[in-house]
Design an enzyme around this catalytic site. Structure first.
Site, PDB file in Angstrom:
ATOM      1  CG  ASN A 162      37.691  12.792 -13.855  1.00  8.57           C
ATOM      2  OD1 ASN A 162      38.795  12.911 -14.396  1.00  8.57           O
ATOM      3  ND2 ASN A 162      36.949  11.716 -14.015  1.00  8.57           N
ATOM      4  CD  GLU A 260      41.864   4.641 -21.178  1.00 10.58           C
ATOM      5  OE1 GLU A 260      40.647   4.649 -21.435  1.00 10.58           O
ATOM      6  OE2 GLU A 260      42.528   3.602 -21.100  1.00 10.58           O
ATOM      7  CB  CYS A 294      35.634   8.885 -18.155  1.00 12.48           C
ATOM      8  SG  CYS A 294      36.376   7.606 -17.139  1.00 12.48           S
ATOM      9  CD  GLU A 472      45.404   4.546 -18.819  1.00 17.00           C
ATOM     10  OE1 GLU A 472      44.349   4.844 -18.250  1.00 17.00           O
ATOM     11  OE2 GLU A 472      46.425   5.241 -18.772  1.00 17.00           O
TER      12      GLU A 472
HETATM   13  P1  NAD Z   1      40.874  18.169 -20.966  1.00 17.37           P
HETATM   14  O1  NAD Z   1      40.929  17.406 -22.235  1.00 17.37           O
HETATM   15  O2  NAD Z   1      40.435  19.573 -21.005  1.00 17.37           O
HETATM   16  O3  NAD Z   1      42.312  18.186 -20.255  1.00 17.37           O
HETATM   17  C1  NAD Z   1      42.986  16.992 -19.924  1.00 17.37           C
HETATM   18  C2  NAD Z   1      44.464  17.306 -19.770  1.00 17.37           C
HETATM   19  O4  NAD Z   1      44.988  17.669 -21.037  1.00 17.37           O
HETATM   20  C3  NAD Z   1      44.778  18.453 -18.823  1.00 17.37           C
HETATM   21  O5  NAD Z   1      45.940  18.134 -18.087  1.00 17.37           O
HETATM   22  C4  NAD Z   1      45.043  19.602 -19.784  1.00 17.37           C
HETATM   23  O6  NAD Z   1      45.866  20.608 -19.249  1.00 17.37           O
HETATM   24  C5  NAD Z   1      45.729  18.874 -20.919  1.00 17.37           C
HETATM   25  N1  NAD Z   1      45.710  19.543 -22.219  1.00 17.37           N
HETATM   26  C6  NAD Z   1      44.761  20.360 -22.722  1.00 17.37           C
HETATM   27  N2  NAD Z   1      45.108  20.778 -23.959  1.00 17.37           N
HETATM   28  C7  NAD Z   1      46.308  20.211 -24.246  1.00 17.37           C
HETATM   29  C8  NAD Z   1      47.184  20.252 -25.359  1.00 17.37           C
HETATM   30  N3  NAD Z   1      46.915  20.969 -26.442  1.00 17.37           N
HETATM   31  N4  NAD Z   1      48.318  19.544 -25.319  1.00 17.37           N
HETATM   32  C9  NAD Z   1      48.608  18.787 -24.250  1.00 17.37           C
HETATM   33  N5  NAD Z   1      47.839  18.719 -23.149  1.00 17.37           N
HETATM   34  C10 NAD Z   1      46.687  19.414 -23.145  1.00 17.37           C
HETATM   35  O7  NAD Z   1      39.966  17.302 -19.996  1.00 17.37           O
HETATM   36  P2  NAD Z   1      39.473  17.675 -18.529  1.00 17.37           P
HETATM   37  O8  NAD Z   1      38.410  18.715 -18.642  1.00 17.37           O
HETATM   38  O9  NAD Z   1      40.641  17.910 -17.643  1.00 17.37           O
HETATM   39  O10 NAD Z   1      38.826  16.283 -18.064  1.00 17.37           O
HETATM   40  C11 NAD Z   1      37.527  15.896 -18.371  1.00 17.37           C
HETATM   41  C12 NAD Z   1      37.526  14.920 -19.528  1.00 17.37           C
HETATM   42  O11 NAD Z   1      38.355  13.797 -19.237  1.00 17.37           O
HETATM   43  C13 NAD Z   1      36.143  14.345 -19.787  1.00 17.37           C
HETATM   44  O12 NAD Z   1      35.893  14.327 -21.169  1.00 17.37           O
HETATM   45  C14 NAD Z   1      36.248  12.915 -19.269  1.00 17.37           C
HETATM   46  O13 NAD Z   1      35.365  12.000 -19.859  1.00 17.37           O
HETATM   47  C15 NAD Z   1      37.669  12.593 -19.594  1.00 17.37           C
HETATM   48  N6  NAD Z   1      38.127  11.456 -18.784  1.00 17.37           N
HETATM   49  C16 NAD Z   1      38.310  10.247 -19.406  1.00 17.37           C
HETATM   50  C17 NAD Z   1      38.694   9.144 -18.661  1.00 17.37           C
HETATM   51  C18 NAD Z   1      38.899   7.797 -19.304  1.00 17.37           C
HETATM   52  O14 NAD Z   1      39.564   6.967 -18.687  1.00 17.37           O
HETATM   53  N7  NAD Z   1      38.369   7.535 -20.475  1.00 17.37           N
HETATM   54  C19 NAD Z   1      38.904   9.281 -17.291  1.00 17.37           C
HETATM   55  C20 NAD Z   1      38.704  10.523 -16.696  1.00 17.37           C
HETATM   56  C21 NAD Z   1      38.321  11.616 -17.459  1.00 17.37           C
END
Ligand code: NAD
Length: 498
Positions: A162, A260, A294, A472
């Site tokens: 995002n 996060e 998020c 962070e």
């Molecule tokens: P996601 O969890 O699907 O993927 C995040 C990352 O993790 C990607 O790079 C993905 O390739 C990797 N990943 C997936 N499975 C993995 C595994 N088994 N081992 C290692 N890496 C793996 O999330 P998304 O769809 O890319 O992003 C959206 C989510 O991120 C939402 O839930 C949002 O709230 C969250 N988010 C949180 C924050 C925060 O600061 N709290 C900020 C931005 C987004």
């Protein structure tokens, strides 16, 4: 560290390369397509890093981090590299902004603002790196006791799609400032900002291997990375389910992890609030970035006596909210970041209707030829749901706002906290005592009062409950990437403790 001949080391333009040990490494045989969500067109193909690439990248990072040139580099010299990265990011701002825009569809103004924020993050951690000290701790005898802080070594930084600009800066800058080597694995939806960050690091004089960038999915690339025995710390931003699985791996490997994760943030209006200001805050808080934030204020609680007035004002404002191509002048919202993600958002809206929700505005794709090929969806407001409804409980991560009424402060606090998430919240009220009471009662890592989505690199950021572990940003953002070492130094070697 040299790349073996079995995998071509090329500067291919048709397939984007990985960045390993300062070199572009292309995996022609295994790639994924980067798709522009505004047009449906393929931007380019991108290499997938498999276990072999991960092994070479980790080995190069391990070598680089133990090189005396880096290990003993004085903080002000390391800071200079970070400051140079910041300056280069600013000078290449349009390129960086464009890469994010064509991959996740965020509007141009937001992409540009996020480049500025990412550059500021590098500048901030350059300053922290140069000024943060170790500690002399109180001694209980004739000795000097100290706490020194040392890097973990090789850190895996895994990021979502995002906001790659800000999320990646938020991990890479403090982890390097702390003295680590970083292996960045960007989301498969947004691979290019991270790759360009790696290129900028080299241009700024960061020795090769200290920032390797591996593109690919979670199942192959991410999984190989978090399981590699020489990765000593994981910093993850993404969904709660993924974060939980990564935490299990980290627990088995006994390595620290910072998470996060997702959110379902309550945004609250009391009857005495400045309604006009609140409506602007609420609309920006959920619909900026197409709700793919998020901290999106996705659950709106309105005090019953002003419920009708607030909802009418919101519907009027949102009906005029400008959805357009991300580079169109004045666009307030672009498409969703991908077509599968739009399908998911549409499913949530369908479920909300099945569970008794009433769509007040939006709830469909926009009409118009410029939208035909993109993953567009209108900003949507739904009411008539209970706090137990699926759309109110689960993170939709899209432009969908659920509105619920509340009676009084205690009813509000109970409803707002009745969620597994705990990332952020917003309160609009003219009563400062109530603002303080409610801010302290909400179970969230961040509270905004009479504002929303105001963020600063100097304030720690992170979630309560299922929204994460660790903080962070801020000065202590560097400590996340360091382990402390206690040192006792006797002033009288003949006087040993008994
Ligand atoms: P996601 O969890 O699907 O993927 C995040 C990352 O993790 C990607 O790079 C993905 O390739 C990797 N990943 C997936 N499975 C993995 C595994 N088994 N081992 C290692 N890496 C793996 O999330 P998304 O769809 O890319 O992003 C959206 C989510 O991120 C939402 O839930 C949002 O709230 C969250 N988010 C949180 C924050 C925060 O600061 N709290 C900020 C931005 C987004």
């Amino acid at each position: 560290m040299h790349w073996s001949n079995s995998v071509p080391n090329s500067l291919s333009t048709s397939v984007k390369s990985l960045l390993i040990d300062g070199k572009n490494v292309c995996n022609q045989e295994n790639t994924f397509d980067s798709i522009n969500p505004a047009t449906g067109e393929t931007n380019y193909r991108v290499s997938i890093a498999d276990e072999r690439h991960v092994a070479v990248a980790v080995a190069s990072a391990k070598d680089a981090v133990s090189e005396p040139a880096w290990r003993t580099m004085l903080p002000h010299i390391r800071a200079r590299i970070l400051a140079r990265m910041s300056a280069i990011m600013e000078s290449r701002s349009d390129e960086l902004a464009r890469l994010q825009m064509i991959e996740n569809g965020k509007v141009w103004s937001e992409c540009k603002a996020q480049v500025a924020s990412a550059a500021a993050t590098f500048r901030y951690y350059a300053a922290v790196c140069e000024t943060l000290g170790s500690e002399v701790t109180p001694s209980r005898g004739d000795y000097l006791s100290m706490t020194a802080y040392e890097p973990y070594g090789v850190v895996a930084a895994i990021t979502p799609w995002n906001s790659p600009l800000t999320m990646e800066a938020q991990k890479v800058a403090p982890a390097l400032a702390a003295g680590n080597a970083v292996i960045l694995k960007p989301s498969e939806v947004t691979p290019s900002v991270g790759l360009m960050l790696g290129e900028i690091a080299l241009e700024a004089g960061l020795p090769p291997g200290l920032l390797n960038v591996l593109t690919g999915d979670g199942a192959v690339t991410g999984n190989a990375l978090i399981n590699h025995p020489d990765v000593r710390m994981i910093s993850f931003t993404g969904g709660t389910a993924t974060g939980r699985n990564i935490a299990v791996t980290a627990a088995q490997r006994l390595i620290p992890v910072a998470l996060e994760l997702g959110g379902k943030s309550p945004h609250i209006i009391f009857a005495d609030a400045n309604i006009d200001a609140a409506v602007e805050g609420i609309v920006g808080g959920i619909f900026e970035g197409s709700g793919q934030s998020c901290v999106a204020g996705s659950r709106l609680f309105v005090q019953r006596s002003v419920y009708g007035k607030v909802v009418d004002a919101l519907v009027a404002r949102v009906s005029k909210f400008r959805v357009d191509l991300p580079d169109a002048e004045g666009a307030e919202m672009g498409p969703l970041a991908s077509f599968p993600h739009r399908d998911r958002v549409e499913r949530f809206v369908a479920i909300a209707k099945d569970e008794g929700g009433k769509v007040l505005v939006g709830g469909e794709r926009p009409q118009g030829s410029q939208f035909d090929k993109g993953a567009f969806y209108l900003p949507t407001i739904i009411d008539g749901l209970t706090n137990q409804a699926t759309a109110v409980r689960e993170e939709i991560f899209g432009p969908v706002l659920c509105v619920l009424p509340f009676e009084d402060e205690s009813d509000l606090v109970a409803q707002a906290n009745d969620t597994n998430f705990g990332l952020a919240s917003g309160i609009w009220t003219a009563n400062y005592q109530r603002a303080w009471r409610v801010a302290r009662a909400l179970e969230t890592g961040l509270v905004w009062i009479n504002t929303y989505k105001q963020l600063s690199i100097s304030t720690p950021f992170g979630g309560f409950k299922d929204s994460g572990i660790g903080r962070e940003k801020g000065i202590n953002g560097v400590r996340l990437y360091q382990q402390s070492k206690g040192i006792y130094w006797s002033m009288n070697p003949l006087n040993m403790p008994h």
